[in-house]
Design an enzyme around this catalytic site. Structure first.
Site, PDB file in Angstrom:
ATOM      1  N   ASP A 437       0.842  -1.191   0.000  1.00  0.00           N
ATOM      2  CA  ASP A 437       0.000   0.000   0.000  1.00  0.00           C
ATOM      3  C   ASP A 437       0.885   1.251   0.000  1.00  0.00           C
ATOM      4  O   ASP A 437       2.065   1.204   0.326  1.00  0.00           O
ATOM      5  CB  ASP A 437      -0.900  -0.009   1.226  1.00  0.00           C
ATOM      6  CG  ASP A 437      -2.200   0.755   1.018  1.00  0.00           C
ATOM      7  OD1 ASP A 437      -2.331   1.421  -0.031  1.00  0.00           O
ATOM      8  OD2 ASP A 437      -3.073   0.689   1.891  1.00  0.00           O
ATOM      9  N   GLU A 440       2.839   6.753  -2.574  1.00  0.00           N
ATOM     10  CA  GLU A 440       2.602   8.022  -3.272  1.00  0.00           C
ATOM     11  C   GLU A 440       2.980   9.221  -2.402  1.00  0.00           C
ATOM     12  O   GLU A 440       3.408  10.246  -2.914  1.00  0.00           O
ATOM     13  CB  GLU A 440       1.121   8.171  -3.661  1.00  0.00           C
ATOM     14  CG  GLU A 440       0.499   6.942  -4.276  1.00  0.00           C
ATOM     15  CD  GLU A 440      -0.156   6.048  -3.221  1.00  0.00           C
ATOM     16  OE1 GLU A 440      -0.649   4.974  -3.594  1.00  0.00           O
ATOM     17  OE2 GLU A 440      -0.156   6.429  -2.019  1.00  0.00           O
ATOM     18  N   ASP A 503      -8.785   3.657  -3.531  1.00  0.00           N
ATOM     19  CA  ASP A 503      -9.952   3.933  -2.679  1.00  0.00           C
ATOM     20  C   ASP A 503     -11.111   4.511  -3.482  1.00  0.00           C
ATOM     21  O   ASP A 503     -11.135   5.691  -3.842  1.00  0.00           O
ATOM     22  CB  ASP A 503      -9.569   4.901  -1.566  1.00  0.00           C
ATOM     23  CG  ASP A 503      -8.507   4.321  -0.634  1.00  0.00           C
ATOM     24  OD1 ASP A 503      -8.269   3.108  -0.728  1.00  0.00           O
ATOM     25  OD2 ASP A 503      -7.932   5.079   0.153  1.00  0.00           O
TER      26      ASP A 503
END
Length: 780
Positions: A437, A440, A503
């Protein structure tokens, strides 16, 4: 980056100079070098100033033209570079006449006009692709006032801003587009699929699926005219897609050098083959990864008892389940990442994982590259120098995700080895996969171990992060068993599959966003794609969940995951269990076809999940389709994304057959169909073969040949259809060819030791292929 002020002027605060004359052209064995001046040189006095641009045209791979534009060449070598597969020994053909000089690579060429007029044009065979003329290749200098004003707008973002010094300079290129031409790609973009009219910034951000930000930004686009352009920069590349100059795609990078590749091909599949030859083919995920994944979800409460209730509940309802995923809270709160199980919930992790393996499951766990201050690993990383640092040499820390978190510095080889060793301890316990995950949220005011420019590292960081984890899996399990579930990416990240869409909200609009994001990503060289079935944020109504189950199981990879609620189907309604079972079993039955298509994606580089325009580059209607897609070569998938249950779709030429309802559709038309939850359109291509397996044990890893049904769809007289069947280790078992002559279909195949059946869809005709045989004949 918009510089123009209408047609004649440029914006105030920008000094803009254009390549105007190819003043000198030097030809070597493998390149053409042009000295481009900002005006037509009429006398010696005009040679006393610049800016001049040195532009080199070369090729390091067939059908790929490399362009390097340099203003000043004395910069520091502190820039990360994409790992490209270039053949420096490749020799293109170079031809010269009195009027032009051209460089030919395969069937792709660039033609540079001689004289006092700037013209650079690209062709595939005799087909014009794109090119630049007046006001194309540009040197832009930003005034101190403009730069300060821009930076003032970013002062409230100390962590993730994009700082630049005053007097920033840019190199810019403008490539002409044709009437009706459409542009796609740039990575995972949730904005309209056709990018015409959009400003696209290549800057990884955690912005969900409902904005112009994206987790996976790729400085690469493809055109409906069947060519691609890859900008070889890890920096913040800014694209204006017919939005600054409406007849051109404009791209700009900060600094004194711009490098890009123009990639030709017969069609868009060829273009993507060539692009992935340059940047890397997708690895082949293990066969089991194509089965259904189930997650604990993010902020839910769970322990081993809860986990088993989900797994047993799926088994009791006869819903095939292949992978179980533990999300963040497998570790203790405030200690992410410490790579240790929370002993309050999981007192004996190895024993628990063995029990789950005994139920036939693979195991995935969540991680990121952040180390919270309360993690026992924080002091180790601090002392060893394993973290990204501030400019004063202290550890960079923030409270943005985990309190006091530091970020692992993957430019440090020792940090990579340390990180891998932590992962391998999990593998020893029985963890098979890693969900990587984040990646970024990377700062730009920092210092890396290897001295790389932190701005240019922002996008590239995720490549090093995912590469490190993927290599750890390969080193432990072997190259054929490595599999990630990654959120962030940059160019080349397709080598470390699988990637999921991030998401999304639990509603129909987010389904459509997810489709667009996936198609844009797969238009950018990524072969495999997944998403959170049912949406991540909030909890979907049962109607949305059931429709998303169909879409999710007909994606390459399928995961049930959410934020604050469990995503097991009985939490929605009992029919949701039936719908999920139906599509999970259908996907399991389709594994011989899907697995063969996955192997092709790995070997060739054409995405397994692809837009209609990639599959049908010459069909004008397909240029604009973003609510349906091809799954492999032979199947159209049409997600149903509305409460009315209406599927609206287009069918290319030929007779297509729905593999579920058996309805037929004549091509070249649009259709609207009302669908129940079991009728999402899945249409088989004419003149194709789809092989279905004997999915008997709810495990997607099985014998894909024994008792398979090789189904021939709409085979026309004089046409041939072909397919291959592999075992679950990617060993080819046989090639199958079906040829129709009049009312006879001849089917040939390599000698096999298993029995299978050949079926002609839409008829009652079939033939039994016995072990040891090599052909059968079917009379229609």
């Amino acid at each position: 980056m918009k510089v123009a002020d209408g047609f004649w002027l440029n914006k105030k605060g920008y000094e803009v100079k254009y390549a105007s004359q190819p003043y000198e052209i030097e030809i070597s064995k493998n390149a053409i070098k042009v000295l481009a001046t900002p005006g037509v040189i009429e006398n010696r006095g005009m040679t006393l100033g610049g800016p001049n641009l040195e532009i080199t045209y070369s090729s390091t791979s067939e059908n790929i033209i490399k362009v390097n534009v340099t203003h000043f060449s004395g910069g520091l070598d502190n820039v990360p570079h994409f790992e490209l597969n270039e053949d420096t020994g490749y020799i293109p053909n170079i031809n010269e006449t009195d009027d032009y000089v051209e460089l030919v690579s395969g069937d792709t060429k660039v033609v540079i006009k001689k004289g006092t007029e700037w013209s650079v044009q690209y062709y595939y065979k005799d087909r014009h692709l794109t090119g630049g003329a007046w006001r194309s290749t540009t040197y832009v200098k930003e005034s101190k006032f403009t730069a300060n004003a821009r930076m003032a707008l970013q002062e409230d973002d100390e962590f993730f801003n994009y700082p630049q010094d005053p007097h920033t300079v840019y190199l810019r290129e403008q490539l002409k587009t044709d009437i009706g031409e459409c542009i796609y790609g740039f990575g995972e973009k949730f904005t309209p699929f056709v990018k015409n009219g959009q400003t696209v910034e290549i800057w990884n951000s955690d912005g969900g699926t409902c904005s112009d930000q994206s987790y996976k930004n790729i400085p690469f686009y493809i055109s409906s005219k069947s060519y691609g352009v890859f900008v070889n920069s890890t920096d913040k590349v800014s694209f204006e897609v017919m939005s600054d100059t409406v007849s051109k795609v404009t791209f700009a990078v900060p600094g004194e050098e711009l490098e890009y590749f123009v990639i030709g091909g017969e069609n868009l599949e060829d273009v993507l083959k060539n692009y992935t030859t340059l940047t890397g083919k997708p690895a082949l995920p293990p066969a089991y990864s194509f089965g259904l994944w189930l997650s604990t979800s993010f902020t839910t409460n769970y322990d081993e008892k809860t986990v088993n209730s989900f797994i047993d509940g799926m088994a009791e309802r006869d819903i095939p389940l292949q992978v179980f995923h533990f999300d963040c809270f497998w570790m203790k709160e405030y200690e992410w990442c410490n790579f240790e199980w929370d002993k309050r919930q999981f007192p004996d992790p190895p024993a628990m994982l063995k029990r789950l393996h005994d139920k036939g499951l693979e195991i995935c766990v969540w991680i990121n590259s952040y180390i919270g201050q309360r993690s026992k690993l924080f002091n180790i990383g601090k002392e060893k120098g394993y973290f990204i640092k501030n400019r004063d040499g202290s550890v960079f820390q923030t409270d943005f995700w985990q309190p006091g978190m530091a970020i692992v510095d993957f430019t440090n080889p020792e940090a990579c080895d340390w990180y891998k060793s932590l992962l391998k301890e999990l593998f020893k316990m029985g963890v098979n996969n890693i969900k990587t995950d984040f990646g970024e949220r990377i700062p730009t005011k920092c210092v890396y171990y290897n001295g790389m420019d932190p701005i240019k590292m922002h996008n590239y960081y995720t490549y090093l992060y995912n590469k490190c984890v993927f290599e750890a899996l390969e080193e432990y399990y072997g190259k054929d068993k490595a599999c990630l579930f990654a959120r962030s990416a940059t160019a080349g990240g397709q080598k470390f599959p699988v990637h999921w869409g991030g998401d999304c909200y639990a509603e129909y609009s987010a389904m459509a966003e997810t489709v667009r994001g996936g198609l844009s990503l797969c238009s950018s060289g990524f072969g495999f794609f997944s998403h959170d079935i049912g949406g991540f944020e909030a909890t979907a109504p049962a109607d949305v969940y059931k429709r998303w189950c169909a879409f999710g199981l007909m994606s390459t990879h399928s995961r049930l995951h959410g934020s604050s609620s469990y995503r097991v189907p009985w939490n929605f309604d009992e029919e949701a269990c039936d719908v999920l079972r139906f599509y999970a079993k259908l996907k399991g039955k389709m594994m011989p076809y899907l697995w063969a298509q996955a192997i092709k994606t790995h070997e060739v580089g054409v995405p397994m999940m692809r837009s209609m325009v990639i599959a049908f580059s010459n069909d004008t209607a397909c240029k604009y389709l973003d609510q349906q897609y091809m799954l492999g070569d032979n199947l159209i998938i049409v997600p149903v994304m509305n409460e009315q249950g209406l599927a609206e779709f287009y069918v290319p030429e030929g007779k297509w057959i729905d593999i579920v309802t058996k309805d037929t559709y004549e091509g070249g038309r649009y259709y609207q169909r009302k669908c129940d939850y079991y009728q999402m359109p899945i249409l088989a291509r004419p003149n194709s073969i789809v092989t279905y397996g004997e999915f008997a044990t709810n495990n997607v890893v099985y014998d894909y040949l024994q008792n398979a049904e090789v189904t021939i769809y709409s085979l026309e007289d004089g046409k041939t259809a072909a397919a291959s069947i592999y075992d679950s280790e990617a060993n080819k078992l046989t090639d199958i060819t079906a040829t129709r002559s009049g009312n006879v279909i001849n089917v040939t195949y390599g000698k096999v030791d298993k029995n299978f059946k050949v079926v002609v869809a839409g008829t009652d005709k079939s033939a039994y292929a016995a072990a040891g045989s090599t052909s059968v004949q079917i009379n229609l």
